[in-house]
Scaffold this motif. Sequence first.
Motif: not given
Length: 157
Positions: A136-148
């Motif tokens: 989950l932490l990895k998913k959140v991290f890469f989600f934020l990268i994509r979002k930003l």
Amino acid sequence: MLERAPIILPKKRRYYIETNYSHYVHAHHKEPLNVTRKVIEENYPKYLNAFDKVMKRRSAHMFNMFIMKNKEFKQYAEWLFNILSLAEREIDISNYSVQEARVFGYLSELLMDVWIEKNNKSYVECSWIQVGPRQLLKKVFFFLIRKLKIKNSRTHF
């Protein structure tokens, strides 16, 4: 469960801050999804409203997991593989990463709900489990990268 409906699907995955469309384009190349819409518009125009409706939703039956009675499976498979075949002619994956080259699997995840929506198919949902760590932490991290829209050589895990 098949006595209650001809299709069994996993419970919908919910996207609380994104639509199916925005989730897809933040995680993958945008072009294949746009090509798929064009293929539907040109070859299956009666499905276009359902496609647009599904893209605006914040949930979908993901993972290409289902159990169907034979009749529904044959109908769905013919429709799905015709669309994917036409889209494949228009999408150049030669420069895609190994992960992104799986584009037709990603597209088919969203097309399931389009087919169900348009054909008003009844279904039942069931819980599912993931084998292995969820990261989950990895998913959140890469989600934020994509979002930003932060450029990173590794956009997927």
